[in-house]
Motif scaffolding. Structure first.
Motif, PDB file in Angstrom:
ATOM      1  N   LYS A 197       0.823  -1.213   0.000  1.00  0.00           N
ATOM      2  CA  LYS A 197       0.000   0.000   0.000  1.00  0.00           C
ATOM      3  C   LYS A 197       0.861   1.269   0.000  1.00  0.00           C
ATOM      4  CE  LYS A 197      -4.405  -1.259   2.179  1.00  0.00           C
ATOM      5  NZ  LYS A 197      -5.267  -1.041   3.367  1.00  0.00           N
ATOM      6  N   ASN A 267      -2.836  -5.191  -6.870  1.00  0.00           N
ATOM      7  CA  ASN A 267      -4.080  -5.963  -6.860  1.00  0.00           C
ATOM      8  C   ASN A 267      -3.838  -7.453  -7.032  1.00  0.00           C
ATOM      9  OD1 ASN A 267      -5.689  -3.687  -6.551  1.00  0.00           O
ATOM     10  ND2 ASN A 267      -5.861  -3.366  -8.763  1.00  0.00           N
ATOM     11  N   ARG A 279      -5.900   5.082  -7.223  1.00  0.00           N
ATOM     12  CA  ARG A 279      -7.111   5.903  -7.118  1.00  0.00           C
ATOM     13  C   ARG A 279      -6.695   7.324  -6.716  1.00  0.00           C
ATOM     14  NH1 ARG A 279     -12.745   5.040  -5.808  1.00  0.00           N
ATOM     15  NH2 ARG A 279     -13.633   6.774  -4.601  1.00  0.00           N
ATOM     16  N   SER A 294      -9.361   6.640 -11.568  1.00  0.00           N
ATOM     17  CA  SER A 294      -8.788   5.362 -11.163  1.00  0.00           C
ATOM     18  C   SER A 294      -8.092   4.765 -12.373  1.00  0.00           C
ATOM     19  CB  SER A 294      -9.863   4.399 -10.653  1.00  0.00           C
ATOM     20  OG  SER A 294     -10.385   4.824  -9.410  1.00  0.00           O
ATOM     21  N   GLU A 317      -6.205  -8.872   0.632  1.00  0.00           N
ATOM     22  CA  GLU A 317      -6.962  -8.612   1.843  1.00  0.00           C
ATOM     23  C   GLU A 317      -8.357  -9.210   1.703  1.00  0.00           C
ATOM     24  OE1 GLU A 317      -6.347  -4.298   1.077  1.00  0.00           O
ATOM     25  OE2 GLU A 317      -5.827  -4.213   3.209  1.00  0.00           O
ATOM     26  N   LEU A 319     -12.457  -9.256   1.596  1.00  0.00           N
ATOM     27  CA  LEU A 319     -13.514  -8.420   1.022  1.00  0.00           C
ATOM     28  C   LEU A 319     -13.003  -7.564  -0.130  1.00  0.00           C
ATOM     29  CD1 LEU A 319     -15.344  -7.407   4.328  1.00  0.00           C
ATOM     30  CD2 LEU A 319     -15.839  -9.298   2.766  1.00  0.00           C
ATOM     31  N   GLU A 320     -12.709  -6.291   0.082  1.00  0.00           N
ATOM     32  CA  GLU A 320     -12.306  -5.410  -1.001  1.00  0.00           C
ATOM     33  C   GLU A 320     -11.036  -5.898  -1.691  1.00  0.00           C
ATOM     34  OE1 GLU A 320     -13.640  -2.416  -2.501  1.00  0.00           O
ATOM     35  OE2 GLU A 320     -15.309  -3.525  -1.632  1.00  0.00           O
ATOM     36  N   GLY A 321     -10.101  -6.421  -0.911  1.00  0.00           N
ATOM     37  CA  GLY A 321      -8.877  -6.944  -1.507  1.00  0.00           C
ATOM     38  C   GLY A 321      -9.156  -8.126  -2.411  1.00  0.00           C
ATOM     39  N   ARG A 322     -10.078  -8.977  -1.977  1.00  0.00           N
ATOM     40  CA  ARG A 322     -10.444 -10.133  -2.807  1.00  0.00           C
ATOM     41  C   ARG A 322     -11.133  -9.677  -4.099  1.00  0.00           C
ATOM     42  NH1 ARG A 322      -8.610 -15.192  -3.346  1.00  0.00           N
ATOM     43  NH2 ARG A 322     -10.108 -16.356  -4.582  1.00  0.00           N
ATOM     44  N   ARG A 323     -11.967  -8.639  -3.974  1.00  0.00           N
ATOM     45  CA  ARG A 323     -12.631  -8.111  -5.174  1.00  0.00           C
ATOM     46  C   ARG A 323     -11.596  -7.588  -6.164  1.00  0.00           C
ATOM     47  NH1 ARG A 323     -13.449  -3.253  -6.919  1.00  0.00           N
ATOM     48  NH2 ARG A 323     -12.817  -2.288  -4.936  1.00  0.00           N
ATOM     49  N   ARG A 324     -10.626  -6.809  -5.663  1.00  0.00           N
ATOM     50  CA  ARG A 324      -9.592  -6.279  -6.559  1.00  0.00           C
ATOM     51  C   ARG A 324      -8.769  -7.407  -7.172  1.00  0.00           C
ATOM     52  NH1 ARG A 324      -9.034  -2.390  -2.238  1.00  0.00           N
ATOM     53  NH2 ARG A 324      -7.249  -3.593  -1.436  1.00  0.00           N
ATOM     54  N   GLU A 327     -10.910  -8.938  -9.952  1.00  0.00           N
ATOM     55  CA  GLU A 327     -11.043  -8.026 -11.085  1.00  0.00           C
ATOM     56  C   GLU A 327      -9.746  -7.930 -11.883  1.00  0.00           C
ATOM     57  OE1 GLU A 327     -12.447  -4.324  -9.632  1.00  0.00           O
ATOM     58  OE2 GLU A 327     -14.512  -5.018  -9.341  1.00  0.00           O
TER      59      GLU A 327
END
Length: 606
Positions: A197, A267, A279, A294, A317, A319-324, A327
């Motif tokens: 990060k 990601n 972002r 973005s 990570e 939730l959001e990390g898994r989504r990224r 994607e």
């Protein structure tokens, strides 16, 4: 990637000299202040120059202030060293109502060896600033001056279509989990994504603003590249090389005095590359954060020989990390599809590209753009003519293309409706023994299986023998005009489907590029042109027509014309397509003969 410094530019030099009034050129010598630790031009600095040049071109056409709306994918083919010269050329490819596409080509020049090579090319979309009353500024049409500009003008509408459905493609891919399984497995010794990060704040000062007092788009991109590079370095613990920036859109402006908050994180990491998401948000004082942009950037780490190194895997990570993470896999699939279907020359990939929902948008783009580029060629030679039906040929390296053309007393929109439904072709084309709709892909793309007689080496057919039949699996893509002077387009190309493999008793044929353009000429008449691009192996099949020893193309076209005349006032076949199942359809996204040529079709393997 092989290093061929002059190939691209030599090809461009063969084009006609452009007289485009929107063309803007910029040349910059790379100084140490522009470079990174390797004495190579910083990508961030290059993006500033690209955006500046493109904006000046857009404003030259619009006659008013413009801002960057979006930038298509940029792939950096080569790096540029200190002391070399960067040459940037930008010009408006096409202006729509309130937006315009600007094409940018970046090349490098070595002053000591007199070498030139292309570094990258890009397409940017610009819009004009609204008037003081808040109204949008309508743009004047752009006029292409050369063959190359005509091609770009024509294909720009199709690129715009792809941009408009880009987000939907990601969503569709994410709904299909099958392609993610291999990449989603847990890996030992994976690096936690949190360690990569990066968060940084930049204060927008007057030197960072453009002549409209908004933050310069190129400056925002440069800051984003900076934090993305830091995030990538934290994963690989080396100096990464930026290879690709995916398509991105500016969501809103920022001004002098704003603070820009930039966040970046890796990601996903693949074997030899990693994707970093960035972002950018703007805020002023105690006001809320505004999402500005973005972007997703692909990095590699090269060894001393320029070979990509193997990278550690990433542990996302929750939730959001898994989504990224997921994607990023979808975007990788899209990049591969673009490289395989769009970027490669047609001779570098199999004719029948596998068709599935994950690549259908790019197959459709390739289908339409290939036909438009063929139609824009200027070196067509008239081979024969009979009763105002013309047969033209075009020879280019390893391919032979034909064009059959004539005017018909039928409105263009009506001819388009009749010809875009391939099943109608059995009503006038004796070579079309069978045509069945496999399924509609969306409102403008359909899959068909076509059965025709095979052709003997001498050009004759033996339709009575079941073993001499050949079949084709075709993707038919249709487009209505996107602007004044545009033709209707019906494009055909071969694809492969696992549900329809080659079967005994049929020779599986393939078509590289074929289809129709239909142009309104005057009151209720149309100029219909049929195109077919064939390889040298099928030249004996059509040599008699090209030599003027046969008029079969003429008879086939006459049958087509008579069919169109008989049905010029009846309900359009596309009205019947409403009976197709609605599932798996998407809304059309663009603004708003015939194989004649059947002999050309079955003789050139479609």
């Amino acid at each position: 990637m092989s290093f061929r410094p002059q190939d691209d530019l030599e090809e461009e030099e063969e084009e006609e000299e452009s007289a485009n009034p929107t063309e803007v050129k910029m040349s910059q010598i790379v100084m140490p202040c522009h470079s990174n630790h390797r004495q190579e031009l910083s990508v961030g600095q290059l993006l500033k120059w690209i955006d500046s040049t493109a904006c000046l071109s857009a404003e030259r056409h619009a006659g008013s202030s413009c801002v960057t709306a979006s930038m298509d994918d940029i792939h950096f083919e080569h790096t540029i060293s200190v002391g070399q010269v960067v040459n940037i050329k930008a010009k408006v490819n096409r202006a729509f109502n309130t937006s315009m596409e600007v094409g940018i080509v970046v090349s490098c020049e070595d002053l000591f060896s007199d070498r030139h090579w292309r570094v990258c090319h890009a397409y940017a979309t610009f819009v004009t600033q609204r008037t003081h009353t808040g109204n949008k500024v309508l743009l004047k049409p752009s006029v292409p001056h050369t063959q190359a500009e005509q091609v770009e003008y024509s294909v720009a509408a199709e690129r715009r279509r792809v941009r408009m459905v880009h987000d939907d493609i990601i969503k569709d891919l994410l709904s299909d989990r099958s392609f993610q399984q291999a990449d989603s497995l847990a890996v030992d010794n994976a690096v936690a994504a949190e360690k990569t990060k990066v968060e940084s704040v930049e204060l927008v000062l007057p030197p960072h603003a453009n002549h409209q007092v908004n933050t310069f788009g190129g400056q925002i991109m440069a800051w984003m590249v900076n934090v993305a590079t830091i995030a990538a370095s934290r994963l690989c613990q080396a100096h990464p090389t930026l290879r690709t920036i995916d398509m991105f859109t500016f969501r809103g402006p920022s001004q002098v005095g704003d603070r820009l908050l930039l966040r970046a994180i890796v990601n996903n990491a693949f074997k030899n590359s990693m994707e970093v998401g960035v972002r950018a948000e703007a805020y002023h004082g105690d006001g809320p954060n505004r999402h500005i942009n973005s972007a997703f950037m692909t990095f590699e780490v090269l060894d001393d020989h320029g070979t990509p190194c193997t990278l550690p895997r990433i542990r996302p990570e929750a939730l959001e990390g898994r989504r990224r993470f997921e994607e990023a896999i979808a975007r990788k699939k899209i990049r591969l599809d673009r490289k395989y279907i769009i970027s490669c020359k047609q001779t570098e990939v199999p004719l029948s590209v596998p068709c599935d929902p994950r690549n259908q948008v790019y197959l459709s783009y390739n289908n339409i753009s290939a036909l438009k580029m063929l139609a824009a060629k200027k070196n067509w030679l008239l081979s024969s003519e009979k009763d105002k039906v013309h047969l033209y040929t075009l020879e280019q390296k390893s391919t032979l293309s034909i064009r059959v053309e004539a005017e018909v007393d039928v409105p263009a929109h009506r001819a388009f409706c009749l010809l875009s439904e391939l099943r109608n072709r059995t009503n006038w084309d004796t070579h079309y023994q069978k045509c069945e709709l496999i399924r509609p892909v969306d409102d403008d793309d359909f899959l068909y299986r076509v059965v025709t007689p095979s052709v003997s080496r001498g050009g004759g057919t033996t339709p009575t023998s079941p073993k001499t039949l050949q079949d084709f699996i075709l993707l038919a893509s249709r487009r209505r005009p996107c602007g004044s002077g545009d033709p209707y387009v019906i494009a055909l190309r071969s694809v492969s489907l696992p549900t329809h493999p080659p079967t005994e008793g049929f020779n599986r044929g393939e078509v590289l590029c074929a289809g129709f353009t239909i142009l309104e000429t005057r009151n209720n008449t149309s100029l219909i042109s049929y195109y077919n691009q064939a390889s040298p192996e099928v030249l004996p099949y059509i040599s008699t027509d090209i030599a003027g020893l046969s008029s079969s193309f003429y008879h086939t076209f006459c049958a087509c014309s008579q069919y169109l005349a008989r049905n010029r006032l009846q309900p359009a076949p596309e009205e019947q397509t409403d009976q197709y199942p609605a599932e798996n359809r998407e809304d059309p996204t663009c603004d708003n003969v015939t194989d004649s040529l059947s002999l050309a079709l079955h003789n050139t393997q479609l």
